[in-house]
Design a protein around this motif. Structure first.
Motif, PDB file in Angstrom:
ATOM      1  N   GLU A 175       2.585 -12.207   0.861  1.00  0.00           N
ATOM      2  CA  GLU A 175       1.692 -11.068   0.635  1.00  0.00           C
ATOM      3  C   GLU A 175       1.910  -9.988   1.684  1.00  0.00           C
ATOM      4  OE1 GLU A 175      -3.113 -10.065   0.561  1.00  0.00           O
ATOM      5  OE2 GLU A 175      -2.415 -12.152   0.517  1.00  0.00           O
ATOM      6  N   ALA A 176       2.133 -10.399   2.927  1.00  0.00           N
ATOM      7  CA  ALA A 176       2.376  -9.415   3.986  1.00  0.00           C
ATOM      8  C   ALA A 176       3.662  -8.640   3.729  1.00  0.00           C
ATOM      9  CB  ALA A 176       2.431 -10.122   5.332  1.00  0.00           C
ATOM     10  N   ARG A 177       4.733  -9.338   3.311  1.00  0.00           N
ATOM     11  CA  ARG A 177       5.982  -8.637   3.020  1.00  0.00           C
ATOM     12  C   ARG A 177       5.815  -7.655   1.870  1.00  0.00           C
ATOM     13  NH1 ARG A 177       8.182 -13.694   4.236  1.00  0.00           N
ATOM     14  NH2 ARG A 177       8.180 -14.303   2.051  1.00  0.00           N
ATOM     15  N   ALA A 178       5.008  -8.023   0.867  1.00  0.00           N
ATOM     16  CA  ALA A 178       4.762  -7.093  -0.244  1.00  0.00           C
ATOM     17  C   ALA A 178       4.070  -5.833   0.254  1.00  0.00           C
ATOM     18  CB  ALA A 178       3.936  -7.789  -1.318  1.00  0.00           C
ATOM     19  N   LYS A 179       3.138  -5.992   1.174  1.00  0.00           N
ATOM     20  CA  LYS A 179       2.456  -4.823   1.726  1.00  0.00           C
ATOM     21  C   LYS A 179       3.417  -3.959   2.538  1.00  0.00           C
ATOM     22  CE  LYS A 179      -1.651  -5.703   0.136  1.00  0.00           C
ATOM     23  NZ  LYS A 179      -2.308  -4.802  -0.840  1.00  0.00           N
ATOM     24  N   PHE A 180       4.273  -4.612   3.324  1.00  0.00           N
ATOM     25  CA  PHE A 180       5.227  -3.849   4.123  1.00  0.00           C
ATOM     26  C   PHE A 180       6.234  -3.126   3.232  1.00  0.00           C
ATOM     27  CE2 PHE A 180       4.248  -6.972   7.672  1.00  0.00           C
ATOM     28  CZ  PHE A 180       3.523  -6.034   8.407  1.00  0.00           C
ATOM     29  N   GLU A 181       6.635  -3.742   2.137  1.00  0.00           N
ATOM     30  CA  GLU A 181       7.541  -3.065   1.209  1.00  0.00           C
ATOM     31  C   GLU A 181       6.881  -1.839   0.584  1.00  0.00           C
ATOM     32  OE1 GLU A 181       8.719  -5.993  -1.564  1.00  0.00           O
ATOM     33  OE2 GLU A 181      10.092  -7.050  -0.191  1.00  0.00           O
ATOM     34  N   ALA A 182       5.584  -1.961   0.261  1.00  0.00           N
ATOM     35  CA  ALA A 182       4.858  -0.803  -0.272  1.00  0.00           C
ATOM     36  C   ALA A 182       4.793   0.311   0.760  1.00  0.00           C
ATOM     37  CB  ALA A 182       3.451  -1.228  -0.701  1.00  0.00           C
ATOM     38  N   MET A 183       4.586  -0.043   2.010  1.00  0.00           N
ATOM     39  CA  MET A 183       4.565   0.980   3.053  1.00  0.00           C
ATOM     40  C   MET A 183       5.943   1.581   3.289  1.00  0.00           C
ATOM     41  SD  MET A 183       1.866  -0.344   5.946  1.00  0.00           S
ATOM     42  CE  MET A 183       2.420  -2.050   6.012  1.00  0.00           C
ATOM     43  N   ALA A 184       7.013   0.771   3.154  1.00  0.00           N
ATOM     44  CA  ALA A 184       8.360   1.295   3.347  1.00  0.00           C
ATOM     45  C   ALA A 184       8.741   2.299   2.265  1.00  0.00           C
ATOM     46  CB  ALA A 184       9.368   0.149   3.368  1.00  0.00           C
ATOM     47  N   ASN A 185       8.140   2.194   1.085  1.00  0.00           N
ATOM     48  CA  ASN A 185       8.417   3.144   0.007  1.00  0.00           C
ATOM     49  C   ASN A 185       7.605   4.425   0.122  1.00  0.00           C
ATOM     50  OD1 ASN A 185      10.233   1.357  -1.207  1.00  0.00           O
ATOM     51  ND2 ASN A 185       8.582   0.309  -2.327  1.00  0.00           N
ATOM     52  N   ASP A 186       6.626   4.446   1.009  1.00  0.00           N
ATOM     53  CA  ASP A 186       5.808   5.636   1.214  1.00  0.00           C
ATOM     54  C   ASP A 186       6.393   6.436   2.375  1.00  0.00           C
ATOM     55  OD1 ASP A 186       3.907   7.572   1.483  1.00  0.00           O
ATOM     56  OD2 ASP A 186       2.208   6.215   1.746  1.00  0.00           O
ATOM     57  N   ASN A 189      -3.431  -0.599   3.825  1.00  0.00           N
ATOM     58  CA  ASN A 189      -2.330  -1.538   3.574  1.00  0.00           C
ATOM     59  C   ASN A 189      -1.930  -2.261   4.856  1.00  0.00           C
ATOM     60  OD1 ASN A 189      -2.106  -0.907   0.825  1.00  0.00           O
ATOM     61  ND2 ASN A 189      -0.800   0.868   1.273  1.00  0.00           N
ATOM     62  N   LEU A 190      -1.940  -1.535   5.969  1.00  0.00           N
ATOM     63  CA  LEU A 190      -1.605  -2.173   7.246  1.00  0.00           C
ATOM     64  C   LEU A 190      -2.635  -3.241   7.610  1.00  0.00           C
ATOM     65  CD1 LEU A 190       0.020  -2.378   9.866  1.00  0.00           C
ATOM     66  CD2 LEU A 190      -1.374  -0.500  10.781  1.00  0.00           C
ATOM     67  N   LEU A 191      -3.926  -2.935   7.401  1.00  0.00           N
ATOM     68  CA  LEU A 191      -4.961  -3.912   7.717  1.00  0.00           C
ATOM     69  C   LEU A 191      -4.826  -5.151   6.836  1.00  0.00           C
ATOM     70  CD1 LEU A 191      -7.502  -4.801   9.160  1.00  0.00           C
ATOM     71  CD2 LEU A 191      -8.849  -3.417   7.566  1.00  0.00           C
ATOM     72  N   GLU A 192      -4.553  -4.963   5.567  1.00  0.00           N
ATOM     73  CA  GLU A 192      -4.386  -6.115   4.675  1.00  0.00           C
ATOM     74  C   GLU A 192      -3.149  -6.933   5.045  1.00  0.00           C
ATOM     75  OE1 GLU A 192      -6.523  -4.257   0.666  1.00  0.00           O
ATOM     76  OE2 GLU A 192      -4.333  -4.304   0.847  1.00  0.00           O
ATOM     77  N   ALA A 193      -2.074  -6.236   5.452  1.00  0.00           N
ATOM     78  CA  ALA A 193      -0.870  -6.954   5.863  1.00  0.00           C
ATOM     79  C   ALA A 193      -1.120  -7.765   7.137  1.00  0.00           C
ATOM     80  CB  ALA A 193       0.276  -5.968   6.086  1.00  0.00           C
TER      81      ALA A 193
END
Length: 538
Positions: free
Chosen positions: A139-150, A124-128
């Motif tokens: 798209e980057a913010r969506a990835k960061f939000e997914a990481m913030a929920n993990d 997810n970090l690489l895609e962001a």
């Protein structure tokens, strides 16, 4: 590994010792089974038992190998696939760091095909990162939000969201992300610093001090830096309490001085609080200690004007006391010069201001000389001379932060919001005088040499300053264009005075010097040449 090797060596030694022990004690072993007697040597029986155990172990290993071979083959290919995925992930992260968006996106897709994203959150970090390089911030913010929920990547996701909010100028969202990260992990330097600055901007000094204490306990900031920031926050809180709660302001400022003894704003706030409480002696002692450590113009002003009912002579005495505490200091000389000017002791004021300009030719010294000239002589030509020197001199120190010059100290920078950003220094980027015309920086010796002579300025004179300049310029031109005087005739008419109260005759030639207006008080030297006659301006 070494322990296993030592254990194996001990086992072999014990086994060899057992066989040697049996060999030294020969004997027979008899076994009766179903009416048959089986007899053999003891050592042979022991060897047979050991061989049987080894055979059983080998057989079990073989059976187990055959039984688990499908799983082993699957695990081998899975490990090989995972290794290829991690290799692609490593290559993608390097490409993202180098700014190669195409290769980073390609490696991210390959990594996702070889490794499950729930098993490796770095995908997810690489895609962001690839999305940020390509400018796809949504798209980057969506990835960061997914990481913030993990829970495993929460801190990384919050930092990404914080940076994106700062980029968009959403300061409130950035503050929330930073505070959330600081609450969960106060040891994060970026979150703690950002939260500290946001709380300071909002004037939440108590919350900011509490957070700073947590950072200090977690060793996020060094002890010296933490003490400095703590002193800044205490001084800011004391400044807000100064009008409504002088006692509280005094306590906060004195505590700030214990943490940072050379912090000038804290000393000023503490002295002002003591003045409001009537503790003039304590405030004066505090300002004297601060002056000894580092002379400062604001401390000098506060000390000299400590008592509002003092006369100008009393203030001069207090200024001279400061000079005694720190002699040969520019600030001491300037304070005494200003106090002497207020007391109308012009000789002392001029001597101190010139001494300060010799020690450090800067703007304040020349401006003070201009004020002295205005008050003592009123000669506008000399005043303008000192003002011109001030324009060419270096600027005085001021409170500067991120290129912003403030007339007073502030705890945070109004440009970047950085805490403890203001410094007492000369503003940078200033052009000292008109350097394009080849002029040199101001110097007191040069200024004294080029100082215009003192003119007899009379208040009752009807000629204003502008007219004086015009007449002086006319006199200069007249001296330049005057021809060599011829021998005067024996019966020549006496020359009239340069300045006359009567108007010229109608048929008299009117002077015209370089485009200046006609002046009945100035005659054309070409009409009545007289080498001994000088133009009088008054």
């Amino acid at each position: 590994m070494l322990i296993r090797l030592v254990a194996f060596a001990l086992f072999v030694l014990l086994l060899a010792y057992g066989f040697s022990w049996l060999a030294d004690r020969p004997g027979d072993l008899s076994l009766i089974w179903e009416g048959q007697i089986y007899q053999t040597k003891l050592i042979v029986a022991a060897s047979a038992i050991i061989a049987l155990i080894a055979a059983v172990m080998i057989a079990w290993w073989f059976v187990r190998l055959v039984w688990t071979s499908p799983h082993s083959v699957t695990r081998y290919f899975r490990a090989r696939k995972r290794d290829r995925g991690y290799q692609a992930l490593s290559t993608g992260l390097i490409a993202a760091g180098a700014g190669n968006a195409l290769l980073a996106r390609k490696m991210a897709a390959r990594s996702r095909g070889l490794i499950r994203a729930d098993q490796e959150p770095l995908i997810n970090l690489l895609e962001a990162q690839a999305a940020l390089i390509e400018g796809r911030h949504d798209e980057a913010r969506a990835k960061f939000e997914a990481m913030a929920n993990d829970p495993e990547t929460r801190e990384l996701g919050l930092r990404g969201l914080y940076l994106e909010a700062r980029r968009l100028g959403a300061n409130e969202a950035a503050r929330q992300y930073a505070e959330k990260a600081a609450d969960n992990a106060p040891y994060l330097p970026w979150a703690a610093q950002a939260t500290l600055e946001y709380r300071s901007q909002a004037g939440r000094w108590d919350d900011a001090i509490r957070l700073l204490e947590q950072q200090k306990a977690a060793r996020v900031v060094e002890k010296a830096e933490a003490n400095r920031l703590h002193a800044v926050l205490l001084t800011a809180r004391a400044g807000e309490k100064l009008e409504s709660n002088p006692a509280g302001a005094r306590d906060d400022a004195q505590q700030a001085l214990k943490l940072a003894p050379d912090f000038i704003p804290a000393a000023l706030v503490a002295a002002k609080a003591l003045f409001r409480e009537g503790g003039v002696r304590k405030a004066a002692s505090l300002l004297e200690q601060a002056w000894k450590s580092a002379p400062h113009s604001e401390i000098g002003q506060a000390y000299v004007r400590a008592r509002s009912g003092d006369s100008t002579l009393d203030r001069l005495k207090r200024a001279e006391r400061l000079e005694g505490l720190r002699p040969n200091s520019v600030e001491s000389l300037l304070v005494v010069a200003q106090a002497a000017l207020d007391a109308q002791e012009f000789a002392k004021a001029r001597a101190k201001a010139e001494a300060a300009a010799r020690m450090q030719p800067r703007e304040a010294a020349f401006l003070l000389l201009a004020d002295i000239e205005e008050a003592e002589t009123g000669d506008q030509g000399r005043v303008r001379h000192w003002l011109a020197q001030a324009l060419k001199a270096p600027r005085d120190p001021a409170w500067v932060a991120d290129g912003f010059v403030s007339d007073k100290w502030l705890p945070i920078s109004p440009v970047t919001g950085r805490l403890d950003a203001f410094e007492w220094k000369a503003p940078f980027g200033q052009i000292e005088g008109p350097l394009e015309d080849g002029s040199t920086p101001a110097s007191i010796e040069t200024a004294l040499k080029t100082l215009p002579p003192l003119r007899d300025v009379r208040p009752e004179s009807p000629v204003n300053d502008h007219r004086i300049i015009e007449l002086e310029r006319a006199a200069t031109i007249a001296e330049a264009v005057r021809p060599t005087p011829a021998p005067a005739p024996a019966k020549s008419k006496p020359v009239e005075p340069a300045v006359s109260d009567k108007a010229p005759a109608p048929n008299e030639a009117k002077p015209f010097f370089g485009g200046l207006p006609d002046d009945p008080g100035v005659r054309d030297p070409r009409v009545e040449p007289e080498p001994k006659t000088r133009l009088r301006l008054f």
